[in-house]
Design a protein around this motif. Structure first.
Motif, PDB file in Angstrom:
ATOM      1  N   VAL A  66       5.093  -2.911   3.169  1.00  0.00           N
ATOM      2  CA  VAL A  66       4.542  -2.645   4.501  1.00  0.00           C
ATOM      3  C   VAL A  66       5.429  -1.700   5.305  1.00  0.00           C
ATOM      4  O   VAL A  66       4.925  -0.983   6.172  1.00  0.00           O
ATOM      5  N   SER A  67       6.715  -1.660   5.012  1.00  0.00           N
ATOM      6  CA  SER A  67       7.557  -0.683   5.709  1.00  0.00           C
ATOM      7  C   SER A  67       7.172   0.733   5.285  1.00  0.00           C
ATOM      8  O   SER A  67       7.160   1.659   6.093  1.00  0.00           O
ATOM      9  N   ARG A  68       6.841   0.910   4.025  1.00  0.00           N
ATOM     10  CA  ARG A  68       6.388   2.215   3.523  1.00  0.00           C
ATOM     11  C   ARG A  68       5.033   2.559   4.141  1.00  0.00           C
ATOM     12  O   ARG A  68       4.799   3.689   4.550  1.00  0.00           O
ATOM     13  N   ALA A  69       4.141   1.571   4.224  1.00  0.00           N
ATOM     14  CA  ALA A  69       2.825   1.802   4.835  1.00  0.00           C
ATOM     15  C   ALA A  69       2.986   2.240   6.289  1.00  0.00           C
ATOM     16  O   ALA A  69       2.302   3.162   6.750  1.00  0.00           O
ATOM     17  N   GLN A  70       3.922   1.612   6.999  1.00  0.00           N
ATOM     18  CA  GLN A  70       4.172   1.972   8.397  1.00  0.00           C
ATOM     19  C   GLN A  70       4.648   3.414   8.491  1.00  0.00           C
ATOM     20  O   GLN A  70       4.249   4.139   9.393  1.00  0.00           O
ATOM     21  N   ALA A  71       5.453   3.844   7.547  1.00  0.00           N
ATOM     22  CA  ALA A  71       5.949   5.219   7.563  1.00  0.00           C
ATOM     23  C   ALA A  71       4.799   6.219   7.415  1.00  0.00           C
ATOM     24  O   ALA A  71       4.875   7.327   7.940  1.00  0.00           O
ATOM     25  N   PHE A  72       3.744   5.823   6.715  1.00  0.00           N
ATOM     26  CA  PHE A  72       2.574   6.695   6.561  1.00  0.00           C
ATOM     27  C   PHE A  72       1.590   6.557   7.721  1.00  0.00           C
ATOM     28  O   PHE A  72       0.620   7.306   7.803  1.00  0.00           O
TER      29      PHE A  72
END
Length: 174
Positions: free
Chosen positions: A124-130
């Motif tokens: 989810v941290s990666r998803a937030q970055a996108f």
């Protein structure tokens, strides 16, 4: 050629879901042993997942399964993250039993559970970055587990629906 953003959402969401699974895969694991399993569902499988959520919700009387099924339908795809059960041999007692040998087979190894949690956080941290909208869902994970979407022997499954829209379907829910 002009590409309207609305026409690209499905492909973009699937691409981002695949990238967030890379983050889950590469997240640190207890004792360096990889027991995490990941997949993405969309299309007919996503609809089957939503239907399974509704069936579980009706069977158990859990309204949030029904609500969350609607959120899954509004998402473009759903990332799934779970764990294969593997005793880590630490005799840590975190599972509630003094040793790994005393732990019943159906009781999850707590180190495996922590591995799933770390993988979910990385995803989810990666998803937030996108900049996509997501929400970690126990309900959709439970349905995916019952459906066997991550394969035999994989448990502690959680789901991360991915949405690209002007308003997140995962908040301000009824």
């Amino acid at each position: 050629m002009v590409y309207d953003e609305r026409d690209l959402r499905e492909a973009q969401a699937l691409d981002i879901a695949q990238k967030i699974l890379v983050a889950a895969r590469t997240a640190p694991k207890g004792k360096g042993i990889d027991v995490v399993e990941c997949a993405v569902v969309d299309g007919e499988e996503k609809e089957a997942l939503a239907c399974a959520m509704e069936a579980i919700g009706e069977e158990r009387g859990h309204q949030f399964f029904l609500r969350d099924a609607g959120c899954v339908r509004k998402s473009q795809c759903v990332a799934l993250i779970g764990t294969r059960t593997k005793l880590q041999g630490l005799n840590c007692g975190y599972c509630g039993f003094a040793t790994c040998g005393e732990k019943p087979a159906q009781a999850p190894c707590e180190i495996n559970a922590v591995d799933v949690g770390i993988a979910l956080g990385a995803a989810v941290s990666r998803a937030q970055a996108f900049g996509v909208d997501t929400r970690i869902m126990f309900s959709a994970g439970q349905a995916a587990w019952k459906m066997g979407l991550l394969g035999e022997g994989v448990g502690q499954v959680y789901a991360i629906p991915v949405s690209i829209s002007s308003k997140s379907p995962f908040f301000d829910r009824s």
